[in-house]
Design an enzyme around this catalytic site. Structure first.
Site, PDB file in Angstrom:
ATOM      1  N   GLU A 481     -28.457 -40.193  21.952  1.00  0.00           N
ATOM      2  CA  GLU A 481     -29.720 -39.528  21.635  1.00  0.00           C
ATOM      3  C   GLU A 481     -29.651 -38.862  20.263  1.00  0.00           C
ATOM      4  O   GLU A 481     -30.638 -38.804  19.547  1.00  0.00           O
ATOM      5  CB  GLU A 481     -30.090 -38.508  22.716  1.00  0.00           C
ATOM      6  N   HIS A 484     -30.522 -41.384  17.666  1.00  0.00           N
ATOM      7  CA  HIS A 484     -31.984 -41.476  17.508  1.00  0.00           C
ATOM      8  C   HIS A 484     -32.494 -40.299  16.677  1.00  0.00           C
ATOM      9  O   HIS A 484     -33.357 -40.451  15.818  1.00  0.00           O
ATOM     10  CB  HIS A 484     -32.677 -41.413  18.872  1.00  0.00           C
TER      11      HIS A 484
HETATM   12 ZN   LIG Z   1     -32.001 -45.091  23.095  1.00  0.00          ZN
END
Ligand SMILES: [Zn+2]
Length: 696
Positions: A481, A484
């Site tokens: 995450e 991202h």
């Molecule tokens: Zn992902």
């Protein structure tokens, strides 16, 4: 009634914090002032503003040019983006009945708002004219990409259809919006209702850290002093791994697998049938034979066949490995004196035993070294070394829950770059899973706008006064995450619709999955995996066993993923009439691929929010694997350079991948970074599946 009216009138003005200029540091949303009743009036204002902005473009008497049409579109809808991002953050990460009620209403109003924009013939006429003449417009690379993406977006929304088809499409979109919202509310409902209480006699095999987390979960639900398993993945999976109580494992497993499929008010079967029927009709209105063909036309993969090829290539060796593992696990059951056939609720438990026996490693032994704070530090440090950014915690930024932490991110020159919000712990008001989202995207159309980026996870909280200890999977999720998040924070584009993660779904997992690689580097673990009590670093011997154990059980992990991706593809490739009985369809498809009976889908259809809560990952769940082909290959660039933080490679990674958002064609961006196309075997090698062959 007059009181309601008066209240409503006030909330349409500056009394509504969503409609005021925000006086907070960095103009972040003043969460402490925002209440559910602010949203409807704010959305109404935002819809009206946006509609007026669109009307101004449509009614512009001057001939269309890039500036008065494409740039004007990019400038439109700012209030809507501002209100929506706050709303959806709350609905996902910290919802309540009032917000969920508004969500139902807004999803419908949102579809009604966007339909006439996406299908506006005059607006589309202006875009088509520019698109037809695009080579003569003297555009920059980013502008050209923006024009192409804008044209494609309108075309795919049905802007080129005749009036009857447009009207039908609008109705379909409204239905789909409603169904997607219903689907996710049902799932949340089933997850909130269920728990399994663990009495003193029910805890055999469970680690202290698991019990601490189970107590924290009970306290979160107003049952202080008790310990419970919940249907959050980070509660169920470790329970299945370690509980020696076969009867309780079966209970937890069955409840987890039955979410959305209980025949109660939260049942999702009927919604799935309707969603698939409507998606098929929409695709056919747009001239595609199936939804999968429609969906994949605008992706890196391009066709359902290309997706199927990749998945089947991975499926065969993964299944072979899983079957061999199953036999080994069954043997272990017998050795253990068990007189039963291995069931899905046994797999994780015996796999963990086998791993302890073979690799002399279990999750519980490493968890004390993987405290949440240390892993956050590690994720930040890797970003500092790769991209020069630094992180300072800020206590003065309002957030939506007391557990949320906020950091200011500065670039190598010490300039403000972004804010990063980390919301790490599971709670009943949060939907399951882990995700990145934003409260504001980077852009510089009218001056630099710094992004506000969020990571949400569902880690188990530590007990009173104790830190949260992550499993290796959790630690990997944290890095995923955060990858991202970096894609959003490092973004350096001009136009908002190309910002950060606004890329193809089968490309968007590259920055996230690539970042996972650093989490498992000895260099990183030696520095940051320190015992939470003694501070001592991870012993070399445990480190080695941990890394060796990584390839363990990859057959299982790959099978549960690829089977889910295949069933997603089949749902959207076969005629919708075939899947009217969702459970029968699931059974048939799993039989077709020879799914091992001891493994189930990672996401059964009734809980497959990726593909049914909205259409973002519909016929797109394969994306993780498509991106994995690239990430497995991409990390090789650092290995070849002999330094996992090699400055030259890192510079290219920043320029070509992490900062370029959707401003470039993804294939071209990848080749620019790596100097060639990805080498597909890297994925199988990373999963340790390259040598597996079909059984006789
Ligand atoms: Zn992902």
């Amino acid at each position: 009634m007059s009181e309601t009216l008066e209240q409503a009138a006030d909330l349409h003005g500056p009394d509504n914090p969503l409609l005021r200029a925000w006086q907070t540091p960095f103009e972040t949303p003043p969460f402490d002032e925002i209440a559910p009743e602010h949203f409807l009036p704010a959305f109404e204002q935002a819809f009206a503003d946006h509609a007026a902005e669109i009307a101004a473009i449509v009614n512009d008497p001057s001939a269309p040019d890039f500036h008065n049409t494409i740039t004007a579109l990019e400038r439109s809808g700012r209030l809507l983006a501002k209100v929506s991002s706050v709303f959806y953050d709350l609905v996902s990460a910290h919802s309540n009945p009032a917000l969920l009620e508004i969500d139902k209403e807004i999803s419908l109003r949102m579809a009604r708002h966007w339909n006439p924009i996406g299908m506006n013939a005059v607006l589309f006429g202006r875009i088509v004219m520019l698109h037809d003449n695009r080579t003569t417009l003297n555009l920059t690379g980013e502008q050209m990409r923006l024009l192409e993406r804008t044209y494609t977006r309108f075309h795919r929304a049905g802007a080129g259809l005749d009036d009857a088809a447009k009207a039908r499409m609008a109705t379909i979109n409204e239905h789909l919006a409603h169904l997607g919202t219903t689907f996710s509310h049902h799932l949340l409902g089933d997850e909130q209702e269920w728990f399994l209480e663990l009495g003193e006699g029910d805890r055999e095999g469970l680690s202290d850290s698991f019990i601490a987390a189970a107590k924290a979960a009970a306290e979160e639900r107003g049952m202080a002093g008790k310990a419970i398993v919940t249907l959050s993945r980070s509660s169920v999976e470790p329970f299945l791994k370690s509980s020696a109580r076969r009867d309780l494992r079966e209970k937890a497993y069955k409840a987890f697998a039955a979410r959305g499929d209980n025949g109660n008010a939260n049942d999702n079967n009927a919604s799935i049938v309707e969603i698939l029927t409507l998606r098929q009709e929409a695709a056919q209105l747009l001239g595609y034979p199936t939804f999968a063909a429609y969906r994949l036309d605008d992706s890196m993969a391009k066709t359902p066949e290309a997706v199927r090829n990749l998945l089947e290539r991975v499926w065969k060796p993964a299944r072979t490995r899983a079957l061999a593992d199953r036999d080994a696990l069954q043997a272990l059951v017998a050795e253990d004196g068990g007189n039963f056939a291995l069931a899905p609720w046994d797999w994780r438990f015996y796999a963990e035993k086998l791993r302890q026996a073979k690799a002399n490693f279990d999750d519980a032994s490493i968890k004390p070294y993987l405290s949440l704070d240390h892993m956050i530090e590690a994720a930040f440090d890797c970003a500092t070394r790769l991209f020069g950014v630094t992180f300072t915690e800020r206590k003065d930024i309002p957030a939506w829950h007391p557990d949320v932490r906020v950091w200011e991110v500065k670039d190598s020159a010490g300039q403000h770059k972004a804010l990063f919000y980390g919301d790490y712990f599971a709670r009943p008001s949060k939907r399951s899973g882990a995700w990145m989202t934003s409260l504001r995207d980077q852009q510089k159309l009218d001056g630099e706008i710094a992004p506000l980026i969020i990571n949400v996870c569902n880690f188990a909280k530590g007990a009173e006064g104790q830190p949260s200890l992550l499993s290796p999977d959790d630690a990997r999720t944290l890095f995923h995450e955060f990858g991202h998040a970096l894609h959003g924070m490092m973004s350096n584009v001009t136009y908002p619709s190309l910002s950060g993660t606004s890329v193809f779904t089968d490309f968007v997992e590259l920055p996230s999955q690539l970042y996972e690689h650093w989490q498992e580097q000895p260099q990183v673990l030696r520095q940051f995996a320190r015992h939470y009590q003694t501070g001592e670093p991870l012993p070399d011997d445990l480190l080695k066993r941990f890394l060796d154990a990584r390839k363990f059980n990859q057959g299982f992990a790959t099978v549960e993923f690829v089977s889910s991706a295949l069933i997603d593809l089949e749902f959207h490739s076969q005629p919708a009439s075939v899947s009217r009985d969702v459970r029968a369809f699931e059974r048939t498809e799993l039989e077709k691929i020879g799914m091992p009976a001891e493994i189930s889908l990672r996401h059964r259809p009734q809980q497959f929010g990726h593909i049914f809560s909205g259409d973002h990952y519909a016929a797109g769940y394969y994306s993780y694997m498509w991106s994995e082909v690239m990430d497995a290959d991409a990390f090789g660039a650092f290995e070849e350079a002999g330094d996992i933080f090699d400055p030259k490679v890192a510079r290219r990674l920043l320029d070509d991948i992490y900062s370029s958002g959707g401003s470039r064609d993804p294939e071209e961006a990848y080749v620019a970074f790596r100097g060639r196309d990805p080498e597909p075997d890297a994925l199988l090698r990373r999963r340790g599946l390259l040598e597996a062959t079909e059984p006789a």
